[in-house]
Design a protein around this motif. Structure first.
Motif, short mmCIF file in Angstrom:
data_model
loop_
_atom_site.label_atom_id
_atom_site.label_comp_id
_atom_site.label_asym_id
_atom_site.label_seq_id
_atom_site.Cartn_x
_atom_site.Cartn_y
_atom_site.Cartn_z
N LYS A 157 55.16 46.72 43.35
CA LYS A 157 55.03 48.14 43.03
C LYS A 157 54.76 48.37 41.54
O LYS A 157 54.30 49.45 41.16
N LYS A 158 55.05 47.36 40.71
CA LYS A 158 54.97 47.54 39.27
C LYS A 158 53.89 46.66 38.64
O LYS A 158 53.51 45.63 39.18
N SER A 159 53.43 47.09 37.46
CA SER A 159 52.56 46.24 36.64
C SER A 159 53.44 45.21 35.94
O SER A 159 54.60 45.47 35.60
N HIS A 160 52.87 44.01 35.71
CA HIS A 160 53.59 42.96 35.02
C HIS A 160 52.65 42.24 34.05
O HIS A 160 51.43 42.43 34.09
N SER A 161 53.25 41.40 33.19
CA SER A 161 52.46 40.72 32.16
C SER A 161 53.17 39.44 31.74
O SER A 161 54.19 39.06 32.31
N ILE A 162 52.62 38.77 30.74
CA ILE A 162 53.25 37.58 30.17
C ILE A 162 53.27 37.72 28.66
O ILE A 162 52.33 38.21 28.05
N ASP A 163 54.38 37.33 28.06
CA ASP A 163 54.51 37.17 26.61
C ASP A 163 54.92 35.72 26.41
O ASP A 163 56.05 35.34 26.72
N MET A 164 54.01 34.91 25.91
CA MET A 164 54.20 33.47 25.80
C MET A 164 54.50 33.11 24.35
O MET A 164 53.61 33.13 23.49
N HIS A 165 55.77 32.80 24.04
CA HIS A 165 56.15 32.55 22.65
C HIS A 165 55.55 31.28 22.07
O HIS A 165 55.57 31.10 20.85
N TYR A 178 59.37 32.43 27.38
CA TYR A 178 58.31 33.29 27.92
C TYR A 178 58.95 34.36 28.78
O TYR A 178 60.03 34.17 29.34
N HIS A 179 58.28 35.52 28.85
CA HIS A 179 58.86 36.65 29.59
C HIS A 179 57.79 37.67 29.87
O HIS A 179 56.69 37.63 29.31
N CYS A 180 58.10 38.61 30.73
CA CYS A 180 57.22 39.75 30.97
C CYS A 180 57.36 40.72 29.81
O CYS A 180 58.47 40.98 29.35
N GLY A 181 56.25 41.25 29.37
CA GLY A 181 56.27 42.19 28.25
C GLY A 181 55.87 43.60 28.63
O GLY A 181 55.62 44.43 27.75
N SER A 182 55.84 43.89 29.93
CA SER A 182 55.42 45.23 30.37
C SER A 182 56.50 46.26 30.06
O SER A 182 57.69 45.94 29.96
N PHE A 206 61.69 35.85 33.12
CA PHE A 206 61.77 35.01 31.93
C PHE A 206 61.81 33.55 32.32
O PHE A 206 62.13 33.19 33.45
N GLY A 207 61.48 32.69 31.34
CA GLY A 207 61.50 31.25 31.57
C GLY A 207 61.35 30.50 30.27
O GLY A 207 61.42 31.09 29.18
#
Length: 316
Positions: free
Chosen positions: A87-95, A128-132, A144-145
């Motif tokens: 139902k939601k938008s999601h993304s990746i923030d890769m440190h 790493y985590h979702c940044g939405s 997250f991971g």
């Protein structure tokens, strides 16, 4: 080119065929391409050791998400898919990446896919985590991971006999209540999604601990997912033999009792026990420890030889 496979939560490329000389620059022949695919999934996951569950937002249907592992200088070809049933938008923030937040890290809608590539130029352990938006909710609900980037020099750090991943985070009673997340109103803390998951001392329903033998170098890859609290990571009854802030072998610290990780930070911790017994790996903030942030490391001559190796780095 190396195509990676997912086995029990670990994503990694094959070992380079050519041995690297200590301190030598990585060459094109030694480097590899590691293909990684994560799928954002909105599912139900375990909440505690008693079998209760909670609605979560995840990578690949699990909390934490899969371990991503590569070597300094590899090319990581990363693909994120947002499941069409979400139902939601999601993304990746890769440190571990230097990239463009407006394109590579941008949100995608359900049913969409994006791919980008980068070369990790620094070894270490990264979040790493979702940044939405709201990012605090996407992290708090489980997106997250950890990324482990091994140094290109195999002798840059002492060889570990066993490795474990611990990702600390707070759990909020109502995953829909963003105001409580912003006000930091949490009641339970956890390593790897479940409070006291590795602590049968404080939770009689816990069924597992971490294991090693006396004299072994145990390496803990520790990530503080937050989303809000700092973590003072301490081995009760022990001393950290080595600490590597951000996991970089150049950042070595020796003989430390405690090390503080800010939200979104990570480090590598080495521990060596000279005798049989138990360590309690804790956030020394007592509120965090006594609400779930304790992991027992059992040191025994009879330690399971599979623990902390292969597929049992992230213990579920």
């Amino acid at each position: 080119m190396t195509t990676v496979r997912l086995r029990n939560g670990v994503i990694a490329g094959s070992v380079a065929a050519v041995m690297m000389l200590a301190g030598a620059a990585i060459t094109a022949a030694q480097a590899k391409t590691v293909k990684i695919e994560l799928v954002a999934k909105e599912v139900t996951v375990p909440l505690d050791n008693q079998g209760n569950t909670v609605a979560a937002w995840t990578f690949n249907g699990q909390v934490p998400g899969p371990i991503i592992r590569a070597t300094e200088g590899d090319t990581i070809e990363f693909t994120l898919k947002n499941d069409a049933a979400n139902k939601k938008s999601h993304s990746i923030d890769m440190h571990s990446a230097r990239s463009d937040v407006l394109t590579d890290f941008a949100s995608i809608k359900p049913g969409e896919t994006k791919t980008f590539s980068y070369v990790p130029e620094h070894p270490g352990v990264f979040f790493y985590h979702c940044g939405s938006d709201p990012m605090i909710q996407h992290i708090a609900r489980g997106m997250f991971g950890v990324v482990i980037i091994d140094p290109k020099d195999p002798n840059a750090m002492p060889k570990a006999d066993r490795e474990y991943v611990l990702i600390e985070h707070q759990i909020f009673e109502n995953p829909e209540d963003v105001d409580s997340m912003m006000a930091n109103k949490w009641k339970r803390n956890a390593f790897n999604a479940v409070p006291f998951q590795y602590d049968p001392v404080h939770d009689e329903h816990a069924t597992q601990t971490l294991e090693a033998k006396p004299g072994e170098r145990v390496r803990i890859y520790m990530v503080n997912a937050g989303p809000n609290e700092f973590s003072g990571f301490h081995p009760i009854a022990g001393i950290w033999d080595r600490i590597y802030p951000s996991g970089n072998p150049k950042n070595v610290m020796v003989g430390m009792q405690n090390y503080t990780l800010a939200p979104g930070d990570a480090a590598t911790f080495d521990l060596i026990s000279p005798k049989e017994g138990a360590y309690a790996l804790v956030n020394h903030s007592m509120r965090a420890a006594l609400t779930g942030g304790i992991a027992i490391l059992m040191i025994s001559d009879k330690a399971d030889p599979s623990m902390g190796r292969g597929d049992k780095i992230l213990v579920r």
